[in-house]
Design a protein around this motif. Structure first.
Motif, PDB file in Angstrom:
ATOM      1  N   GLN A 793       0.823  -1.207   0.000  1.00 50.69           N
ATOM      2  CA  GLN A 793       0.000   0.000   0.000  1.00 50.69           C
ATOM      3  C   GLN A 793       0.861   1.262   0.000  1.00 50.69           C
ATOM      4  O   GLN A 793       0.591   2.216  -0.735  1.00 50.69           O
ATOM      5  CB  GLN A 793      -0.945  -0.015   1.202  1.00 50.69           C
ATOM      6  CG  GLN A 793      -2.026  -1.090   1.086  1.00 50.69           C
ATOM      7  CD  GLN A 793      -3.011  -1.025   2.228  1.00 50.69           C
ATOM      8  OE1 GLN A 793      -2.707  -0.552   3.316  1.00 50.69           O
ATOM      9  NE2 GLN A 793      -4.220  -1.520   1.985  1.00 50.69           N
ATOM     10  N   THR A 794       1.919   1.268   0.840  1.00 49.14           N
ATOM     11  CA  THR A 794       2.813   2.422   0.856  1.00 49.14           C
ATOM     12  C   THR A 794       3.516   2.572  -0.487  1.00 49.14           C
ATOM     13  O   THR A 794       3.669   3.682  -1.007  1.00 49.14           O
ATOM     14  CB  THR A 794       3.851   2.280   1.976  1.00 49.14           C
ATOM     15  OG1 THR A 794       3.172   2.118   3.222  1.00 49.14           O
ATOM     16  CG2 THR A 794       4.753   3.498   2.037  1.00 49.14           C
ATOM     17  N   ALA A 795       3.945   1.439  -1.051  1.00 50.51           N
ATOM     18  CA  ALA A 795       4.610   1.484  -2.356  1.00 50.51           C
ATOM     19  C   ALA A 795       3.674   2.046  -3.422  1.00 50.51           C
ATOM     20  O   ALA A 795       4.082   2.856  -4.264  1.00 50.51           O
ATOM     21  CB  ALA A 795       5.069   0.079  -2.746  1.00 50.51           C
ATOM     22  N   ALA A 796       2.408   1.628  -3.378  1.00 51.17           N
ATOM     23  CA  ALA A 796       1.448   2.125  -4.366  1.00 51.17           C
ATOM     24  C   ALA A 796       1.254   3.633  -4.234  1.00 51.17           C
ATOM     25  O   ALA A 796       1.163   4.348  -5.241  1.00 51.17           O
ATOM     26  CB  ALA A 796       0.106   1.408  -4.192  1.00 51.17           C
ATOM     27  N   HIS A 831      -1.213  -5.755  -8.941  1.00 50.60           N
ATOM     28  CA  HIS A 831      -2.423  -5.762  -8.117  1.00 50.60           C
ATOM     29  C   HIS A 831      -3.101  -4.391  -8.074  1.00 50.60           C
ATOM     30  O   HIS A 831      -3.824  -4.076  -7.113  1.00 50.60           O
ATOM     31  CB  HIS A 831      -2.082  -6.219  -6.686  1.00 50.60           C
ATOM     32  CG  HIS A 831      -1.689  -7.663  -6.598  1.00 50.60           C
ATOM     33  ND1 HIS A 831      -0.391  -8.077  -6.805  1.00 50.60           N
ATOM     34  CD2 HIS A 831      -2.429  -8.775  -6.367  1.00 50.60           C
ATOM     35  CE1 HIS A 831      -0.337  -9.403  -6.684  1.00 50.60           C
ATOM     36  NE2 HIS A 831      -1.560  -9.849  -6.416  1.00 50.60           N
ATOM     37  N   LEU A 832      -2.885  -3.573  -9.095  1.00 45.05           N
ATOM     38  CA  LEU A 832      -3.520  -2.255  -9.109  1.00 45.05           C
ATOM     39  C   LEU A 832      -5.037  -2.342  -9.248  1.00 45.05           C
ATOM     40  O   LEU A 832      -5.738  -1.354  -9.013  1.00 45.05           O
ATOM     41  CB  LEU A 832      -2.962  -1.408 -10.256  1.00 45.05           C
ATOM     42  CG  LEU A 832      -1.610  -0.741  -9.992  1.00 45.05           C
ATOM     43  CD1 LEU A 832      -1.169   0.059 -11.201  1.00 45.05           C
ATOM     44  CD2 LEU A 832      -1.679   0.162  -8.769  1.00 45.05           C
ATOM     45  N   THR A 833      -5.548  -3.514  -9.603  1.00 46.11           N
ATOM     46  CA  THR A 833      -7.001  -3.686  -9.660  1.00 46.11           C
ATOM     47  C   THR A 833      -7.592  -3.969  -8.287  1.00 46.11           C
ATOM     48  O   THR A 833      -8.816  -3.874  -8.115  1.00 46.11           O
ATOM     49  CB  THR A 833      -7.363  -4.822 -10.626  1.00 46.11           C
ATOM     50  OG1 THR A 833      -6.662  -6.017 -10.233  1.00 46.11           O
ATOM     51  CG2 THR A 833      -6.999  -4.458 -12.057  1.00 46.11           C
ATOM     52  N   TRP A 841      -2.899   4.139  -4.627  1.00 45.68           N
ATOM     53  CA  TRP A 841      -2.346   4.715  -5.862  1.00 45.68           C
ATOM     54  C   TRP A 841      -3.012   6.065  -6.159  1.00 45.68           C
ATOM     55  O   TRP A 841      -2.333   7.067  -6.433  1.00 45.68           O
ATOM     56  CB  TRP A 841      -2.579   3.724  -7.008  1.00 45.68           C
ATOM     57  CG  TRP A 841      -2.126   4.188  -8.359  1.00 45.68           C
ATOM     58  CD1 TRP A 841      -2.796   5.001  -9.216  1.00 45.68           C
ATOM     59  CD2 TRP A 841      -0.896   3.869  -9.014  1.00 45.68           C
ATOM     60  NE1 TRP A 841      -2.077   5.202 -10.365  1.00 45.68           N
ATOM     61  CE2 TRP A 841      -0.904   4.526 -10.273  1.00 45.68           C
ATOM     62  CE3 TRP A 841       0.200   3.084  -8.688  1.00 45.68           C
ATOM     63  CZ2 TRP A 841       0.136   4.405 -11.172  1.00 45.68           C
ATOM     64  CZ3 TRP A 841       1.233   2.963  -9.591  1.00 45.68           C
ATOM     65  CH2 TRP A 841       1.212   3.625 -10.810  1.00 45.68           C
ATOM     66  N   ALA A 842      -4.335   6.082  -6.074  1.00 42.34           N
ATOM     67  CA  ALA A 842      -5.071   7.322  -6.335  1.00 42.34           C
ATOM     68  C   ALA A 842      -4.727   8.387  -5.301  1.00 42.34           C
ATOM     69  O   ALA A 842      -4.593   9.573  -5.625  1.00 42.34           O
ATOM     70  CB  ALA A 842      -6.569   7.047  -6.325  1.00 42.34           C
ATOM     71  N   ALA A 843      -4.575   7.986  -4.036  1.00 43.63           N
ATOM     72  CA  ALA A 843      -4.214   8.943  -2.983  1.00 43.63           C
ATOM     73  C   ALA A 843      -2.837   9.536  -3.250  1.00 43.63           C
ATOM     74  O   ALA A 843      -2.601  10.735  -3.020  1.00 43.63           O
ATOM     75  CB  ALA A 843      -4.242   8.264  -1.617  1.00 43.63           C
ATOM     76  N   GLY A 844      -1.923   8.717  -3.752  1.00 41.06           N
ATOM     77  CA  GLY A 844      -0.592   9.215  -4.091  1.00 41.06           C
ATOM     78  C   GLY A 844      -0.638  10.200  -5.235  1.00 41.06           C
ATOM     79  O   GLY A 844       0.041  11.232  -5.212  1.00 41.06           O
ATOM     80  N   ARG A 845      -1.464   9.923  -6.231  1.00 37.19           N
ATOM     81  CA  ARG A 845      -1.586  10.831  -7.369  1.00 37.19           C
ATOM     82  C   ARG A 845      -2.146  12.185  -6.949  1.00 37.19           C
ATOM     83  O   ARG A 845      -1.877  13.199  -7.594  1.00 37.19           O
ATOM     84  CB  ARG A 845      -2.490  10.218  -8.436  1.00 37.19           C
ATOM     85  CG  ARG A 845      -1.846   9.087  -9.225  1.00 37.19           C
ATOM     86  CD  ARG A 845      -2.757   8.645 -10.378  1.00 37.19           C
ATOM     87  NE  ARG A 845      -3.076   9.767 -11.240  1.00 37.19           N
ATOM     88  CZ  ARG A 845      -2.300  10.194 -12.241  1.00 37.19           C
ATOM     89  NH1 ARG A 845      -1.155   9.587 -12.496  1.00 37.19           N
ATOM     90  NH2 ARG A 845      -2.675  11.224 -12.974  1.00 37.19           N
ATOM     91  N   ALA A 846      -2.910  12.211  -5.876  1.00 37.99           N
ATOM     92  CA  ALA A 846      -3.524  13.460  -5.429  1.00 37.99           C
ATOM     93  C   ALA A 846      -2.596  14.304  -4.570  1.00 37.99           C
ATOM     94  O   ALA A 846      -2.923  15.447  -4.250  1.00 37.99           O
ATOM     95  CB  ALA A 846      -4.799  13.150  -4.636  1.00 37.99           C
ATOM     96  N   LEU A 847      -1.423  13.779  -4.222  1.00 41.92           N
ATOM     97  CA  LEU A 847      -0.511  14.508  -3.338  1.00 41.92           C
ATOM     98  C   LEU A 847       0.157  15.673  -4.079  1.00 41.92           C
ATOM     99  O   LEU A 847       0.533  15.550  -5.246  1.00 41.92           O
ATOM    100  CB  LEU A 847       0.578  13.578  -2.792  1.00 41.92           C
ATOM    101  CG  LEU A 847       0.130  12.486  -1.816  1.00 41.92           C
ATOM    102  CD1 LEU A 847       1.311  11.583  -1.477  1.00 41.92           C
ATOM    103  CD2 LEU A 847      -0.446  13.089  -0.543  1.00 41.92           C
ATOM    104  N   SER A 848       0.345  16.775  -3.380  1.00 47.08           N
ATOM    105  CA  SER A 848       1.168  17.867  -3.896  1.00 47.08           C
ATOM    106  C   SER A 848       2.631  17.457  -3.817  1.00 47.08           C
ATOM    107  O   SER A 848       2.976  16.470  -3.136  1.00 47.08           O
ATOM    108  CB  SER A 848       0.940  19.132  -3.071  1.00 47.08           C
ATOM    109  OG  SER A 848       1.370  18.930  -1.735  1.00 47.08           O
TER     110      SER A 848
END
Length: 866
Positions: A793-796, A831-833, A841-848
């Motif tokens: 999860q952290t890696a994602a 396992h991105l599904t 993954w989505a939470a990471g994409r939302a990070l500044s």
């Protein structure tokens, strides 16, 4: 916290009356027991009434209920249960339709309920008219209502109808409500309530509550909302000044000699001569509004304070008074969203600037609402208007005619757009231009000239730049005056030197002044010439051992852009193209690839009219951009052309750089022997001419080709040599680059414990130097390590952050690194599904960017003992 009610919500605020006195009387331990008992009673009563405790602060509670009757029943129960304790609790109930955001409720109904509570006495429950109407036919047994008439709450708006619960068996007679009409004050009714400013209200109230603060000046640019903040702060403090809180409106006063007479008339002193005697025994607060044009008279205020020891002054002024004992409070812009990272439309109103826009827009268009379609435009409008309340209010007044998108499109003509404020406001508050005119006219001729000249800087300037472009005759003194008048801002840079900035709204006004002057072209040329020379100082290719502070250089990006556009607009193609070559490394390092592409394309269109050396340099820049974008054929062709051009010119340094560029292309396309030979030739030339940075960089790239060729041992050896050279040259950028690639080699070898500190140190270097590409590599390297430890999860989340960063930069991970990262992150990518992995993954994409760096640092901290 349980799910909070939405839609029509009833708020209950409670507060213990005389808590400080009670604490002193019963002692700390006994008081603590009383509060625990209180908390238990509140939690039980609220829960049984299907309500939710939203917040607690000390002995105060804030609860929300889906129905008004439930809130009233809860309040009646609590008063009955508290009647047998030493606590006397006041309560206020109000019903409205607030907006629920992830951070809680926003909207005017929350402070309205709090102020209704503040008007009550211990044991008393007050209701707003809205709540009264909802519950009058559904009251619990033994509970009645008594109308108390209209009262002015501390929100300064028109009187509100209040009622009181009458609870059988409990006292129902109380002193006069703690509302404004029951206190000595002339604070005026405000047409609209104050939006936001909670932090500022607390700050001002705390300062005025200190015994050593007798004179507090609220400063800020025109339109910042100083007067409205001062009035609200004064209203909150009416109970602390038994002899009154009075507004002294000074804007209409032109003669400084009338300052004290106006004060005297306001407070009821018969003669100015006796004003000190009149005020001496009184505990009183005076709000002196708009003092900036009467500064010559303000020393008399010091004498007044000396004669009246319990007098306090709350002043609004665009410039400090510079009197002994003065405390200055800078009124900031309203809280703004980041247009690049907006919450959903429903949550956007949690930002003060947006909430103000929505509230004022609804005043002229009742059905106005934030939607997914207009949310980006509303956010961008508020940002472009610098969060200035006046500017936002004037823009919102146009919402009846223009959508937010249309308003934003017309913002370039802001001084025509932002007019038409309420006619009952002072003239200078009816248009944005008028309010800035007011400040401008208070300046001397020299300061007016400097103000206009400073507008040429985009994104601010250093003191050195201001001296070079604007002249240094009396500059420091005039800069201080502009700072005092809040027409200029100041930020401290990491090196301790000041940087001067203008709000965009003020800069637009100053640009108009500059354009109307006879020196506009001269100032713009000096600006462009200065930044052309500054860009030349950043070129590592020309300065063999130069160490560039890329974060400092990037702070001038807007100035570079402005200067570049000016050279282009004046038809000076040679200067423009030279500028482009000098900025190419800045664009590349800081991730502005699209901008680099656009300008190199323009340079190609005028290539035939440029000098041979400049044509060669542009060819090399396009070659480098080609292989960075994975267009290897284009990169190879242009690099070969650059080599031929520079050899013809006899330029050994740039011949070596061109050989290096071609070496990288050959290595990336699998021609490793050819790549190695080209790199060796480039290094030989650099060593011959003493260009140590060039030799270092080419050796580093040679190591990456070795890693791509499947020779990690050679790659490690070359990178260790590159690291040593970078440290010898004190090059933070190249040191960090070597550390990161050594981390990738360690990852390739499976030496995960060795890789962690390398990625960690490389990340810190990338942050310091502003090399965003390497922040992405650091995130990916740490994600790979988390994946190998089973922390999917952290890696994602780290991988999501890295991917989003690369997209913003237009950056492509080089093949040598991508293969190694992918091999180690395969368990996550496969396992991105999975719902939990996809969410991370989505939470990471939302990070500044800063939040992504903070996440990476937290991962490192968990693995490395402090």
């Amino acid at each position: 916290m349980d799910a909070l009610p939405e839609g029509t919500v009833t708020f209950l605020f409670t507060d213990v009356e005389g808590s400080t006195e009670l604490l002193t009387k019963v002692g700390k331990d006994a008081y603590g027991e009383l509060l625990e008992e209180h908390r238990g009673l509140v939690d039980a009563a609220v829960g049984d009434a299907n309500g939710s405790v939203v917040d607690t602060q000390g002995d105060a509670f804030f609860a929300a209920f889906p129905g008004a009757s439930a809130a009233v029943a809860c309040a009646a129960r609590l008063q009955r249960e508290l009647a047998g304790t030493a606590l006397r609790v006041r309560m206020g109930i109000h019903t409205g339709q607030p907006t629920l955001t992830p951070n809680g409720y926003v909207g005017l109904d929350v402070p309205r309920a709090a102020r209704i509570c503040a008007a009550a006495h211990g044991g008393q429950v007050l209701l707003s008219r809205t709540t009264h109407d909802l519950v009058e036919d559904e009251l619990p047994d033994g509970v009645g209502l008594r109308s108390l008439g209209e009262h002015r709450l501390k929100d300064l708006t028109s009187p509100q109808q209040l009622s009181q619960l009458v609870i059988a068996g409990l006292p129902d007679t109380f002193p006069s409500l703690r509302t404004l009409e029951n206190r000595p004050t002339n604070l005026p009714v405000q047409a609209t309530p104050l939006i936001g400013r909670e932090r500022e209200l607390i700050g001002v109230s705390e300062l005025l509550g200190r015994a050593d603060v007798r004179l507090l000046t609220l400063t800020g640019p025109g339109g910042a909302g100083k007067t409205r903040l001062a009035l609200q702060a004064a209203a909150e403090l009416v109970e602390d000044f038994p002899q009154g809180v009075f507004l002294v409106a000074l804007e209409p006063i032109a003669d400084p000699a009338l300052l004290l007479p106006t004060v005297g008339q306001t407070v009821g002193a018969k003669e100015t001569a006796s004003l000190s005697d009149f005020l001496a025994p009184k505990q009183i607060l005076l709000v002196l509004d708009n003092v900036e044009h009467l500064l010559n008279a303000t020393p008399a205020l010091s004498a007044l304070l000396a004669a009246a020891p319990r007098l306090k002054l709350l002043v609004t002024s665009r410039t400090p008074l510079h009197l002994s004992g003065e405390h200055e409070f800078q009124v900031p812009p309203l809280e703004l969203p980041d247009p690049a990272r907006l919450p959903d439309a429903a949550a956007l109103s949690q930002y003060e600037a947006v909430a103000l826009f929505v509230e004022r827009a609804r005043a002229v268009k009742a059905d106005f609402a934030i939607t997914n379609a207009n949310a980006p435009a509303v956010a961008e409008l508020c940002v472009r208007l610098d969060g200035l309340p006046l500017a936002i209010e004037l823009a919102a007044a146009r919402a009846k005619l223009l959508s937010p998108q249309a308003l934003l499109a017309r913002l370039e003509q802001r001084f025509d757009l932002l007019t038409g404020g309420p006619r009952d406001q002072p003239e200078r508050q009816q248009t944005l231009r008028a309010t800035i005119d007011w400040s401008y006219e208070l300046l001397g001729p020299g300061e007016q000239t400097l103000f206009a000249r400073l507008a040429v800087f985009a994104g601010g300037c250093t003191l050195e730049a201001a001296e070079a472009v604007c002249g240094d005759g009396g500059l420091l003194t005039m800069l201080s005056t502009l700072l005092d008048n809040n027409l200029l801002g100041q930020e401290e840079q990491p090196d301790g030197e000041p940087r001067f900035t203008m709000l965009e709204t003020i800069r637009a006004y100053a640009l108009d002044r500059l354009a109307a002057s006879s020196e506009s072209d001269d100032v713009r040329r000096r600006h462009a010439t200065y930044f052309l020379a500054l860009a030349a100082e950043t070129e590592e290719r020309d300065e063999g051992s130069l160490v560039v502070d890329w974060k400092a250089v990037e702070r001038e990006l807007d100035n570079f852009r402005s200067a570049l556009e000016w050279f282009k607009a004046t038809g000076e193609n040679e200067a423009t193209a030279t500028f482009v070559t000098q900025l190419a490394q800045l664009w590349d390092t800081t991730g502005h690839i699209a901008e680099e592409q656009r300008w190199l394309a323009w340079a190609a269109s005028v290539d035939a009219g440029l000098s041979p050396r400049l044509q060669a340099r542009l060819t090399l820049a396009r070659a480098t951009l080609g292989w960075r974008l994975m267009d290897f054929e284009r990169g190879r062709k242009l690099a070969e052309q650059a080599i031929a051009l520079f050899r013809e010119l006899g330029d050994e340094s740039y011949t070596a750089w061109s050989l290096s560029s071609l070496s990288i292309v050959e290595g990336m396309t699998g021609s490793f022997a050819k790549s190695d030979a080209l790199a060796d030739e480039a290094i030989r030339i650099f060593n011959t001419i003493g260009h140590r940075t060039g030799a270092l960089i080419v050796g580093h790239n040679q190591a990456l080709a070795a890693l791509a060729a499947g020779n990690p041992d050679r790659a490690r050896s070359l990178l260790e040599e590159s690291l040593a050279r970078a440290q010898e040259l004190e090059s933070d950028k190249n040191t960090g680059n070597a550390l990161l690639d050594l981390g990738i080699v360690a990852l390739h070898d499976g030496r995960y414990d060795d890789a962690l500190p390398l990625f960690a140190e490389g990340l810190e270097s990338a942050v310091r130097t502003g090399w965003r590409h390497n922040i992405s590599y650091s995130l990916r390297g740490l994600a790979a390590l988390e994946s190998t430890r089973g922390e999917a999860q952290t890696a994602a989340r780290l991988l999501g952050a890295a991917e989003a960063l690369d997209e913003r930069l237009g950056h492509t991970v080089q093949p040598y690194a991508e293969r190694i990262f992918a091999r180690n992150t395969a368990p996550v990518l496969e396992h991105l599904t999975d719902e939990s992995i996809a969410a991370e993954w989505a939470a990471g994409r939302a990070l500044s960017d800063p939040d992504a760096v903070a996440l990476a640092r937290a991962c490192v901290a968990e693995r490395v003992p402090l």
